[in-house]
Design an enzyme around this catalytic site. Structure first.
Site, PDB file in Angstrom:
ATOM      1  N   HIS A 308      78.775  26.229  47.249  1.00 35.29           N
ATOM      2  CA  HIS A 308      77.547  26.915  47.862  1.00 35.29           C
ATOM      3  C   HIS A 308      76.844  27.684  46.955  1.00 35.29           C
ATOM      4  O   HIS A 308      77.660  28.500  46.278  1.00 35.29           O
ATOM      5  CB  HIS A 308      77.923  27.249  49.117  1.00 35.29           C
ATOM      6  CG  HIS A 308      76.478  27.543  50.092  1.00 35.29           C
ATOM      7  ND1 HIS A 308      75.746  28.614  49.842  1.00 35.29           N
ATOM      8  CD2 HIS A 308      75.978  26.897  50.772  1.00 35.29           C
ATOM      9  CE1 HIS A 308      74.596  28.547  50.907  1.00 35.29           C
ATOM     10  NE2 HIS A 308      74.886  27.467  51.474  1.00 35.29           N
ATOM     11  N   ASP A 365      77.716  20.834  55.311  1.00 34.39           N
ATOM     12  CA  ASP A 365      77.466  19.782  55.201  1.00 34.39           C
ATOM     13  C   ASP A 365      78.830  18.806  55.276  1.00 34.39           C
ATOM     14  O   ASP A 365      78.696  17.574  55.670  1.00 34.39           O
ATOM     15  CB  ASP A 365      76.688  19.158  54.254  1.00 34.39           C
ATOM     16  CG  ASP A 365      75.202  19.677  54.318  1.00 34.39           C
ATOM     17  OD1 ASP A 365      74.648  19.769  55.513  1.00 34.39           O
ATOM     18  OD2 ASP A 365      74.549  19.996  53.460  1.00 34.39           O
TER      19      ASP A 365
HETATM   20  N1  ACO Z   1      82.195  19.327  42.817  1.00 32.53           N
HETATM   21  C1  ACO Z   1      82.644  19.707  41.773  1.00 32.53           C
HETATM   22  N2  ACO Z   1      82.423  20.814  40.779  1.00 32.53           N
HETATM   23  C2  ACO Z   1      81.522  21.513  41.450  1.00 32.53           C
HETATM   24  C3  ACO Z   1      80.992  21.488  42.633  1.00 32.53           C
HETATM   25  C4  ACO Z   1      81.131  20.339  43.283  1.00 32.53           C
HETATM   26  N3  ACO Z   1      80.703  20.098  44.663  1.00 32.53           N
HETATM   27  N4  ACO Z   1      79.816  22.517  42.976  1.00 32.53           N
HETATM   28  C5  ACO Z   1      79.996  23.234  41.731  1.00 32.53           C
HETATM   29  N5  ACO Z   1      80.857  22.556  40.780  1.00 32.53           N
HETATM   30  C6  ACO Z   1      81.002  23.433  39.671  1.00 32.53           C
HETATM   31  C7  ACO Z   1      80.051  23.160  38.460  1.00 32.53           C
HETATM   32  O1  ACO Z   1      80.544  21.979  37.753  1.00 32.53           O
HETATM   33  C8  ACO Z   1      80.487  24.281  37.718  1.00 32.53           C
HETATM   34  O2  ACO Z   1      81.408  24.463  36.890  1.00 32.53           O
HETATM   35  P1  ACO Z   1      81.459  24.953  35.482  1.00 32.53           P
HETATM   36  O3  ACO Z   1      81.365  26.450  35.607  1.00 32.53           O
HETATM   37  O4  ACO Z   1      82.729  24.358  34.833  1.00 32.53           O
HETATM   38  O5  ACO Z   1      80.273  24.298  34.676  1.00 32.53           O
HETATM   39  C9  ACO Z   1      80.525  25.366  38.596  1.00 32.53           C
HETATM   40  O6  ACO Z   1      81.203  24.653  39.930  1.00 32.53           O
HETATM   41  C10 ACO Z   1      79.510  26.048  39.346  1.00 32.53           C
HETATM   42  O7  ACO Z   1      78.571  25.161  39.933  1.00 32.53           O
HETATM   43  P2  ACO Z   1      76.986  25.532  39.838  1.00 32.53           P
HETATM   44  O8  ACO Z   1      76.129  24.205  39.795  1.00 32.53           O
HETATM   45  O9  ACO Z   1      76.492  26.406  38.857  1.00 32.53           O
HETATM   46  O10 ACO Z   1      76.647  26.307  41.335  1.00 32.53           O
HETATM   47  P3  ACO Z   1      75.460  26.415  41.832  1.00 32.53           P
HETATM   48  O11 ACO Z   1      75.777  27.630  42.847  1.00 32.53           O
HETATM   49  O12 ACO Z   1      74.155  26.421  41.156  1.00 32.53           O
HETATM   50  O13 ACO Z   1      75.424  25.213  42.794  1.00 32.53           O
HETATM   51  C11 ACO Z   1      75.675  23.945  44.735  1.00 32.53           C
HETATM   52  C12 ACO Z   1      75.630  25.180  44.271  1.00 32.53           C
HETATM   53  C13 ACO Z   1      74.169  23.165  44.230  1.00 32.53           C
HETATM   54  C14 ACO Z   1      75.730  23.801  46.338  1.00 32.53           C
HETATM   55  C15 ACO Z   1      76.929  22.886  44.078  1.00 32.53           C
HETATM   56  O14 ACO Z   1      77.780  23.516  44.573  1.00 32.53           O
HETATM   57  C16 ACO Z   1      76.679  21.508  44.416  1.00 32.53           C
HETATM   58  O15 ACO Z   1      76.208  20.649  43.799  1.00 32.53           O
HETATM   59  N6  ACO Z   1      77.450  21.180  45.457  1.00 32.53           N
HETATM   60  C17 ACO Z   1      77.771  19.687  46.120  1.00 32.53           C
HETATM   61  C18 ACO Z   1      76.177  19.453  46.697  1.00 32.53           C
HETATM   62  C19 ACO Z   1      76.333  20.105  48.244  1.00 32.53           C
HETATM   63  O16 ACO Z   1      77.053  19.928  48.904  1.00 32.53           O
HETATM   64  N7  ACO Z   1      75.071  20.442  48.465  1.00 32.53           N
HETATM   65  C20 ACO Z   1      74.875  21.179  49.734  1.00 32.53           C
HETATM   66  C21 ACO Z   1      74.585  22.771  49.613  1.00 32.53           C
HETATM   67  S1  ACO Z   1      74.741  23.250  51.339  1.00 32.53           S
HETATM   68  C22 ACO Z   1      73.098  23.255  51.915  1.00 32.53           C
HETATM   69  O17 ACO Z   1      72.214  22.881  51.227  1.00 32.53           O
HETATM   70  C23 ACO Z   1      73.082  23.175  53.340  1.00 32.53           C
END
Ligand code: ACO
Length: 431
Positions: A308, A365
């Protein structure tokens, strides 16, 4: 505004910037005059570190896993309140009295019918149309049916009418996107039912059989909607405020919010979670294999429902949902194998250094899709259900933005393209 100031040294000159401290001790450096005073802007792609507004609606602390609407903890609201009571709280800023709530509920009911001409829009959609596309267009089309809503600067009681109308018609539109999809006749709203029961009836009643309204299902859905009702300045809410800041009408602003919510990184994640869990199940249920895929930087797969932007400890909504999920499934006597997979996946991920180091936890979710599926909502309608729950929050944020007379949203950029060069007529261009 705090007495303290931040100091910024740029090209040997020191500038003082005001500091703002929120009621929950959130601190911000006020850079609103930065460009005028220094010629500099701040760069913050994805607005990860940018406060776009000062708000009194929702407080969340991602480190501590706290979420409160107008000061009331989400746990108490989910347990003791109803969705429409929470909607009232978010939109008007206070808990309603009994009379205020029943009046609000009545007005919403009185606005739940859809103009027969507006209904014809559904004839034009192809049967396979995605419900989010149908919903966004339907909500935007309300501005054509209620042209007086085009001016957001009308007296407050008229703006309020637009708000109540939207809350009234939203469940009808959502149920009809489903009926369109499955080719059944549309079911009209009923005045004798409460908000959630009426919605379920419009979704699942057919000319052959009236839907049996189960209080367990109504309660679970009501809770789910409360948990989704607002989440401060996320992607869709920021979109609603940004579109509304141009003084576009309420229906246009909410319709844009629905479009922003559609994406799999935002509201679309609940649908993606079930798709992912089903894939894991069909693939033999090898949890470790999928955890490894999520960790592999050369593999685009991410663990959906994990991580998140703001919660970096736990998502308080996920805790409530997980408990509700167990309760609904056992009360309805449903065994869903993907729930087992979800729990195992959560356990493995929460003990894996990759997820621990990056502070990745299940978000709201992760379990909400399992509840939605248990109560009969098809997977491709999950995001629409999220929009349904988020509506009061979007409205409250739009209303606050208008009442605060916030300026039109207009971020800046750092240009890195070509510098000035002369146009070459096509005849003189080399191939
Ligand atoms: N699975 C695997 N790795 C992940 C995940 C995941 N779900 N989420 C983040 N990471 C990793 C990234 O690859 C990154 O790794 P790195 O630092 O080695 O490059 C690190 O964790 C940080 O990730 P970011 O994408 O920079 O985090 P951000 O805060 O921008 O993204 C997000 C948050 C979009 C929710 C992300 O965690 C994601 O894509 N999750 C899956 C989709 C999801 O569940 N979305 C629902 C969000 S809740 C809502 O909208 C109600």
């Amino acid at each position: 505004m705090s007495e303290k100031k931040a100091q910024l040294i740029l090209e040997d000159q020191t500038y003082e910037l005001p500091i703002i401290v929120g009621t929950e001790n959130e601190k911000a450096i006020d850079i609103r005059n930065l460009r005028d005073e220094t010629g500099y802007i701040t760069l913050d792609s994805g607005y990860k570190n940018t406060g776009a507004t000062i708000s009194t609606i929702t407080f969340l602390d991602g480190e501590e896993g706290i979420l409160r609407y107008r000061g009331y903890p989400i746990e108490q609201l989910a347990e003791q309140s109803t969705f429409l009571e929470v909607a009232y709280l978010l939109i008007y800023g206070k808990l309603p009295t009994k009379d205020e709530l029943s009046n609000f509920e009545l007005r919403i009911k009185q606005n739940s019918l859809i103009h027969e001409d507006n209904k014809k829009f559904f004839d034009g959609f192809p049967q396979h149309a995605h419900p989010m596309g149908m919903l966004a267009s339907s909500i935007c089309s309300m501005s054509a049916f209620f042209p007086e809503s085009l001016d957001p600067n009308r007296p407050p009681e008229l703006v309020d009418h637009s708000i109540v109308r939207l809350l009234g018609k939203m469940p009808t539109f959502i149920a009809w996107t489903y009926k369109k999809r499955i080719g059944e006749p549309y079911v009209y709203p009923r005045y004798d039912l409460d908000y959630i029961s009426n919605f379920l009836n419009m979704m699942f009643s057919t000319p052959m059989e009236e839907y049996h309204i189960d209080p367990v299902v109504v309660d679970a859905l009501d809770k789910l909607m409360i948990l989704h009702a607002d989440h401060e300045q996320n992607c869709s809410t920021s979109t609603v405020r940004l579109v509304g800041s141009s003084q576009a009408n309420l229906y246009a602003a909410i319709s844009s919010g629905i479009c922003a919510l559609w994406g799999p990184l935002h509201g679309g994640a609940n649908q993606e979670v079930i798709v992912m869990l089903e894939r894991i199940k069909e693939d033999g249920g090898n949890i470790q294999k999928w955890i490894d895929k999520a960790k592999d930087k050369n593999d685009p797969f991410r663990l959906m429902g994990f991580g998140h932007r703001v919660y970096k400890n736990f998502d308080p909504r996920a805790k409530i949902i997980k408990a509700a999920c167990d309760k609904v499934l056992s009360k309805l006597g449903i065994y869903d194998p993907v729930l087992d997979i979800a729990k195992k996946l959560e356990e493995v991920a929460l003990n894996d250094p990759y997820f621990i180091e990056r502070k990745l936890y299940p978000n709201v979710d992760f379990y909400s899709g399992i509840i939605l599926r248990a109560i009969g909502i098809p997977v491709d309608k999950f995001t629409v259900m999220f929009a349904f729950g988020r509506l009061p929050g979007w409205i409250a944020q739009w209303k606050e933005m208008r009442e605060n007379r916030e300026p039109i949203g207009r971020p800046r950029q750092v240009y890195m393209g070509p510098t000035k060069r002369d146009f070459v007529p096509i005849a003189k261009r080399e191939n």
